[in-house]
Design a protein around this motif. Structure first.
Motif, PDB file in Angstrom:
ATOM      1  N   ILE A   1      -0.441  68.399   6.443  1.00  0.00           N
ATOM      2  CA  ILE A   1      -1.311  68.586   7.870  1.00  0.00           C
ATOM      3  C   ILE A   1      -2.527  67.667   7.673  1.00  0.00           C
ATOM      4  CG2 ILE A   1      -2.163  70.162   9.305  1.00  0.00           C
ATOM      5  CD1 ILE A   1      -0.165  72.515   8.039  1.00  0.00           C
ATOM      6  N   LEU A   2      -2.399  66.924   8.293  1.00  0.00           N
ATOM      7  CA  LEU A   2      -3.702  65.747   8.593  1.00  0.00           C
ATOM      8  C   LEU A   2      -4.611  66.166   9.785  1.00  0.00           C
ATOM      9  CD1 LEU A   2      -5.107  63.777   6.429  1.00  0.00           C
ATOM     10  CD2 LEU A   2      -3.888  62.200   7.815  1.00  0.00           C
ATOM     11  N   VAL A   3      -5.941  66.542   9.581  1.00  0.00           N
ATOM     12  CA  VAL A   3      -6.760  66.497  10.627  1.00  0.00           C
ATOM     13  C   VAL A   3      -8.080  65.695  10.568  1.00  0.00           C
ATOM     14  CG1 VAL A   3      -8.218  68.245  11.864  1.00  0.00           C
ATOM     15  CG2 VAL A   3      -6.116  68.998  10.789  1.00  0.00           C
ATOM     16  N   PHE A   4      -8.156  64.949  11.402  1.00  0.00           N
ATOM     17  CA  PHE A   4      -9.377  64.143  11.710  1.00  0.00           C
ATOM     18  C   PHE A   4     -10.335  64.977  12.597  1.00  0.00           C
ATOM     19  CE2 PHE A   4      -6.043  61.014  10.783  1.00  0.00           C
ATOM     20  CZ  PHE A   4      -6.597  60.148   9.777  1.00  0.00           C
ATOM     21  N   TYR A   5     -11.737  64.972  11.962  1.00  0.00           N
ATOM     22  CA  TYR A   5     -12.733  65.649  12.731  1.00  0.00           C
ATOM     23  C   TYR A   5     -14.095  64.738  12.708  1.00  0.00           C
ATOM     24  CZ  TYR A   5     -15.235  67.394   8.708  1.00  0.00           C
ATOM     25  OH  TYR A   5     -16.158  67.542   7.466  1.00  0.00           O
ATOM     26  N   ARG A   6     -14.833  64.994  13.735  1.00  0.00           N
ATOM     27  CA  ARG A   6     -16.075  63.931  13.835  1.00  0.00           C
ATOM     28  C   ARG A   6     -17.229  64.347  12.819  1.00  0.00           C
ATOM     29  NH1 ARG A   6     -15.976  62.499  20.201  1.00  0.00           N
ATOM     30  NH2 ARG A   6     -14.098  62.227  20.317  1.00  0.00           N
ATOM     31  N   GLY A   7     -17.585  65.897  12.855  1.00  0.00           N
ATOM     32  CA  GLY A   7     -18.714  66.079  11.904  1.00  0.00           C
ATOM     33  C   GLY A   7     -19.077  67.650  12.115  1.00  0.00           C
TER      34      GLY A   7
ATOM     35  N   CYS B   1     -15.221  70.957  16.650  1.00  0.00           N
ATOM     36  CA  CYS B   1     -14.610  70.658  15.414  1.00  0.00           C
ATOM     37  C   CYS B   1     -15.000  71.670  14.427  1.00  0.00           C
ATOM     38  CB  CYS B   1     -15.419  69.626  14.577  1.00  0.00           C
ATOM     39  SG  CYS B   1     -15.493  67.762  15.668  1.00  0.00           S
ATOM     40  N   ASN B   2     -15.978  72.210  14.448  1.00  0.00           N
ATOM     41  CA  ASN B   2     -16.150  73.383  13.416  1.00  0.00           C
ATOM     42  C   ASN B   2     -15.437  74.845  13.847  1.00  0.00           C
ATOM     43  OD1 ASN B   2     -18.218  72.432  11.943  1.00  0.00           O
ATOM     44  ND2 ASN B   2     -19.689  72.958  13.066  1.00  0.00           N
ATOM     45  N   LYS B   3     -15.226  74.968  15.183  1.00  0.00           N
ATOM     46  CA  LYS B   3     -14.276  75.860  15.785  1.00  0.00           C
ATOM     47  C   LYS B   3     -12.608  75.719  15.507  1.00  0.00           C
ATOM     48  CE  LYS B   3     -13.032  78.442  19.869  1.00  0.00           C
ATOM     49  NZ  LYS B   3     -13.183  78.613  21.330  1.00  0.00           N
ATOM     50  N   HIS B   4     -12.498  74.552  15.572  1.00  0.00           N
ATOM     51  CA  HIS B   4     -11.033  74.128  15.083  1.00  0.00           C
ATOM     52  C   HIS B   4     -10.854  74.153  13.653  1.00  0.00           C
ATOM     53  CE1 HIS B   4      -7.702  70.499  14.830  1.00  0.00           C
ATOM     54  NE2 HIS B   4      -7.274  71.844  15.324  1.00  0.00           N
TER      55      HIS B   4
END
Length: 193
Positions: free
Chosen positions: A56-62, A68-71
């Protein structure tokens, strides 16, 4: 503080400029393989993971992005479910290790988070985009400085995206949306494992 957070969230919503409307990597395609260092100094290779597990590969901004933090926290809450389904979660960010550490502190992430040096992985998956200069200035007005977070002046971010990759290296699920509010959820991911 609450107004600043709301303003920051609204600001993030305007970043669809320059983003591709659809993922470059589609269901049924072979996923690009990658290698990068995680927060523990361990080299993570997608090919090694796929020998035994799905990915499971997840890209997040920062770490500066509250959604992003919630996700990432939501995904952490389901880490055991992913393991039971035979999958490993890996998150990828353009942020330098000190910023990744802030993400871990905010999300309690126990999975590997990779600093994508020179955006190699983001480019392979086609999730990268450059923030327009006007938006860079707006971000700075709200205390978000990508030069500090990412350790360079490139102003590059990923579209938040999730890919489920089978042991055979084939993409089984894609969640990609230039609207930053739309993210994958654990239940949907689990359906594709």
């Amino acid at each position: 503080m609450k107004n600043l957070l709301i303003t920051a969230i609204l600001l993030i919503s305007f970043t669809s400029y320059g983003q591709k409307e659809e993922s470059s990597i589609l269901i049924g395609q072979k996923a690009p393989m990658f290698k990068a260092m995680d927060q523990n100094g361990k080299t993570i290779k997608s090919s090694d993971i796929l020998k035994n597990e799905q990915l499971i590969l997840v890209f997040y901004r920062g770490q500066w992005c509250p959604l992003c933090n919630k996700h990432l926290s939501h995904l952490q809450d389901h880490i055991e479910d992913f393991k039971k389904a035979g999958a490993r979660l890996v998150a990828i960010s353009p942020e330098i290790p000190v910023s990744v550490e802030k993400t871990i502190n905010k999300t309690k992430a126990e999975y590997s988070i990779l600093h994508d040096v020179d955006y190699k992985i983001m480019k392979e998956y086609g999730v990268d985009f450059v923030l327009p200069p006007k938006m860079v200035e707006k971000y700075k007005e709200y205390g978000i400085d990508l030069t500090v977070s990412n350790g360079n002046d490139d102003q590059t971010l990923p579209v938040p995206a999730t890919y489920v990759i089978g042991k055979d290296g084939i993409v089984k699920y894609v969640q990609y949306d230039p609207d930053y509010k739309n993210r994958s959820n654990a239940e949907e991911i689990l359906k594709h494992l």
